[in-house]
Scaffold this motif. Structure first.
Motif, PDB file in Angstrom:
ATOM      1  N   HIS A 208      -7.631  -2.144   5.379  1.00  0.00           N
ATOM      2  CA  HIS A 208      -6.522  -2.283   4.443  1.00  0.00           C
ATOM      3  C   HIS A 208      -6.699  -3.372   3.396  1.00  0.00           C
ATOM      4  O   HIS A 208      -6.103  -3.284   2.327  1.00  0.00           O
TER       5      HIS A 208
ATOM      6  N   LYS B  56     -15.235  -2.349  -8.077  1.00  0.00           N
ATOM      7  CA  LYS B  56     -13.978  -1.945  -7.468  1.00  0.00           C
ATOM      8  C   LYS B  56     -12.801  -2.170  -8.417  1.00  0.00           C
ATOM      9  O   LYS B  56     -11.835  -1.443  -8.383  1.00  0.00           O
TER      10      LYS B  56
ATOM     11  N   ASP C  57     -13.529   2.729   4.138  1.00  0.00           N
ATOM     12  CA  ASP C  57     -13.234   3.941   4.898  1.00  0.00           C
ATOM     13  C   ASP C  57     -14.184   3.977   6.093  1.00  0.00           C
ATOM     14  O   ASP C  57     -15.378   4.275   5.942  1.00  0.00           O
TER      15      ASP C  57
ATOM     16  N   LEU D  73       0.818  -1.214   0.000  1.00  0.00           N
ATOM     17  CA  LEU D  73       0.000   0.000   0.000  1.00  0.00           C
ATOM     18  C   LEU D  73       0.851   1.264   0.000  1.00  0.00           C
ATOM     19  O   LEU D  73       0.334   2.372  -0.143  1.00  0.00           O
TER      20      LEU D  73
ATOM     21  N   GLU E 276     -10.088  -4.855   2.610  1.00  0.00           N
ATOM     22  CA  GLU E 276     -11.362  -4.562   1.943  1.00  0.00           C
ATOM     23  C   GLU E 276     -11.461  -3.108   1.485  1.00  0.00           C
ATOM     24  O   GLU E 276     -12.381  -2.753   0.766  1.00  0.00           O
ATOM     25  N   GLN E 277     -10.537  -2.262   1.951  1.00  0.00           N
ATOM     26  CA  GLN E 277     -10.476  -0.849   1.566  1.00  0.00           C
ATOM     27  C   GLN E 277     -11.742  -0.077   1.945  1.00  0.00           C
ATOM     28  O   GLN E 277     -12.264   0.723   1.170  1.00  0.00           O
TER      29      GLN E 277
END
Length: 96
Positions: free
Chosen positions: A56, A95, A61, A17, A58-59
């Motif tokens: 981190h 996605k 927020d 990342l 599944e991203q």
């Protein structure tokens, strides 16, 4: 990845990342020193592991998720599992 599965290669996830330890761990409410210990092999508590997965892997927020969103998702999954699975598949496809 299922909830509460052991997360392998935490350091690799962070490096992929492009985040330093402070950036990576602060997003899940862990100090840099605590994160460093987890990256070195210390056992990670299940709630921290799940937050790491959500943020981190599944991203997601977390700042945008509220209690009502979680309640709606739980009801949808319980009462309309086929629709839930279809929407989940569609969301993953978007996605990419």
């Amino acid at each position: 990845m299922k909830s509460f599965e052991k997360v392998e290669n935490i350091r690799d996830i962070r490096k992929k990342l492009g985040l330093n330890q402070i950036e990576f761990w602060s997003r899940v409410g862990v100090t840099q020193s605590g994160g460093s210990r987890y990256e070195s092999g210390r056992n990670m508590p299940k709630p921290v592991r799940e937050l790491l997965r959500l943020v981190h892997v599944e991203q997601i927020d977390l700042a945008t998720v509220n209690r009502d969103d979680l309640a709606v998702a739980a009801l949808l999954k319980e009462r309309h599992p086929d629709l839930y699975a279809s929407l989940k598949k569609e969301a993953k496809a978007e996605k990419k």
